[in-house]
Design an enzyme around this catalytic site. Structure first.
Site, short mmCIF file in Angstrom:
data_model
loop_
_atom_site.label_atom_id
_atom_site.label_comp_id
_atom_site.label_asym_id
_atom_site.label_seq_id
_atom_site.Cartn_x
_atom_site.Cartn_y
_atom_site.Cartn_z
N LYS A 107 0.94 -1.22 0.02
CA LYS A 107 0.15 0.09 -0.18
C LYS A 107 0.75 1.28 0.21
O LYS A 107 1.69 1.48 0.83
CB LYS A 107 -0.85 -0.03 1.43
CG LYS A 107 -1.72 1.22 1.39
CD LYS A 107 -2.71 1.16 2.44
CE LYS A 107 -3.78 2.14 2.59
NZ LYS A 107 -4.54 2.22 3.57
N ARG A 165 -10.86 9.75 1.96
CA ARG A 165 -10.67 10.25 3.23
C ARG A 165 -11.96 10.97 3.41
O ARG A 165 -12.37 11.13 4.68
CB ARG A 165 -9.48 11.10 3.48
CG ARG A 165 -8.38 10.15 3.38
CD ARG A 165 -6.79 10.57 3.38
NE ARG A 165 -5.76 9.77 3.49
CZ ARG A 165 -4.58 10.02 2.80
NH1 ARG A 165 -4.05 11.23 2.53
NH2 ARG A 165 -3.71 9.23 2.97
N LYS A 175 1.29 9.98 5.73
CA LYS A 175 1.33 8.82 6.24
C LYS A 175 2.77 8.03 5.51
O LYS A 175 2.76 6.67 5.51
CB LYS A 175 0.03 7.87 5.68
CG LYS A 175 -1.18 8.58 6.22
CD LYS A 175 -2.30 7.39 6.08
CE LYS A 175 -3.68 8.32 6.85
NZ LYS A 175 -4.82 7.09 6.75
N LYS A 213 -2.10 -1.46 -3.77
CA LYS A 213 -2.94 -0.28 -3.61
C LYS A 213 -2.15 0.96 -3.69
O LYS A 213 -1.00 1.11 -3.11
CB LYS A 213 -3.99 -0.38 -2.37
CG LYS A 213 -4.84 1.04 -2.17
CD LYS A 213 -5.54 0.75 -0.82
CE LYS A 213 -6.53 2.14 -0.74
NZ LYS A 213 -7.08 2.07 0.61
N TYR A 257 -15.19 0.98 -6.89
CA TYR A 257 -16.49 1.73 -6.60
C TYR A 257 -17.46 1.53 -7.73
O TYR A 257 -18.62 1.91 -7.73
CB TYR A 257 -16.33 3.16 -6.32
CG TYR A 257 -15.44 3.17 -5.35
CD1 TYR A 257 -16.05 2.88 -3.67
CD2 TYR A 257 -14.28 3.49 -5.38
CE1 TYR A 257 -15.09 3.04 -2.66
CE2 TYR A 257 -13.24 3.87 -4.43
CZ TYR A 257 -13.82 3.46 -2.99
OH TYR A 257 -12.72 3.50 -1.87
#
Length: 330
Positions: free
Chosen positions: A201, A211, A224, A255, A320
């Site tokens: 990731k 987010r 991050k 990802k 999605y």
């Protein structure tokens, strides 16, 4: 073997008719290749459209069941659930993640009660529960501490498994957490709960709309990059995958998706495990924006990008566009 020269070899022969193209197609995309991410919010009878994800909404628990039934009817085998935890429940220690009656656990139970033969995948990470939007517990310097976070992730995975999750998916990128979760699931009597590790990731610019969907964008302090991977690295991804497999991951995930198909291909070539990719929120939003601007045909863009994941070596794709693609695929 020496290739046969033109005109004996005419590669366009097999492309001349649709029937022939179907016969020789090397990659097949079906609804069973798709996992549909769904966002959950508090309330009853609620649908909250997400502005930065056109066509995607947050659903209350009672309405998420409707989406689960639709997934099954379309031939989609699994849904992935993500909670938008109320701000008042987001704390420094992420304690709401361990509440057996939290939003995600209620949604798991509702979906499994209504559609027991539909797979349910859950996110194991603390960013929906922390006050600062990080995937783990931070120290006084703002650094996400690995081992303390892993202990909480183990308990979070157990809570989700007890609620009925079929697959727990650690997305936090802490070192060693897959092995700890695997051991805990075995000891707690959940030997058949699968682990899909977010093994590679990346610290990507493509996550912004997600987010927004889980309510963490405005909360995030810093970035991050100390735990998600550097987009410049690929050999490191193979090391991450190898460790997660050795620790007991049943599947591994890359990802984001399209910008990292080279990583998907390398992982598939190196390891004998199912490989998944997440077509993330930014990728989805770009397709929707292109279609809205008349820059491309939405249906064609959706199917071509999802086929690219399969061609690269994916066993399946979190997207999605899952419901829309499943309808197009019949």
């Amino acid at each position: 073997m020496t290739p046969c020269p033109f005109p004996s070899a005419r590669l366009r022969r097999t492309r001349a008719g649709a029937w022939s193209r179907e016969l020789v197609a090397e990659t097949r995309l079906t609804p069973s290749d798709l996992i549909w991410p769904l966002f959950i919010t508090e309330g009853e009878g609620v649908e909250e459209p997400i502005t930065t994800l056109p066509g995607v909404s947050r659903w209350s628990v009672d309405r998420i069941v409707e989406q689960a039934r639709e997934a099954r009817a379309l031939g989609i085998p699994c849904v992935a659930l993500f909670p938008n935890t109320p701000t008042a429940l987001r704390t420094e220690d992420a304690s709401e993640a361990l509440n057996p009656d939290n939003l995600i656990c209620r949604a798991i139970r509702a979906v499994k009660d209504a559609v027991p033969d539909l797979g349910v995948l859950t996110d194991v990470a603390l960013d929906p529960y922390t006050a600062d939007g990080h995937d783990g517990i931070t120290d006084e310097r703002g650094y996400v501490v690995n081992d303390e976070t892993s202990k909480i992730l183990v308990e979070q995975a157990l809570v989700q498994a007890a609620a009925g999750a079929d697959i727990v998916a650690p997305s936090d990128m802490m070192d060693g957490r897959v092995g700890a979760i695997r051991c805990a699931l075995e000891e707690a009597g959940h030997p058949n709960v699968q682990i899909m590790a977010y093994a590679a990731k990346y610290a990507s610019a493509f996550y912004g709309p997600f987010r927004d969907a889980v309510g963490s964008r405005g909360l995030l302090k810093g970035d991050k990059k100390s735990y998600q991977m550097d987009p410049r690295n690929s050999d490191e991804a193979l090391r991450e995958v190898a460790l997660d497999i050795a620790e007991g991951a049943d599947h591994v995930m890359v990802k984001p998706g399209l910008a990292y198909l080279d990583i998907v291909a390398k992982v598939k070539a190196r390891f004998d495990v199912p490989v998944f990719a997440y077509q993330v929120s930014g990728e989805y939003a770009m397709i929707e924006a292109a279609a809205a601007a008349g820059a491309g045909d939405r249906d064609a863009l959706v199917l071509e990008t999802l086929t690219a994941f399969k061609r690269a070596g994916c066993s399946g794709v979190l997207t999605y566009h899952a419901a829309h693609a499943a309808r197009l695929l019949g």
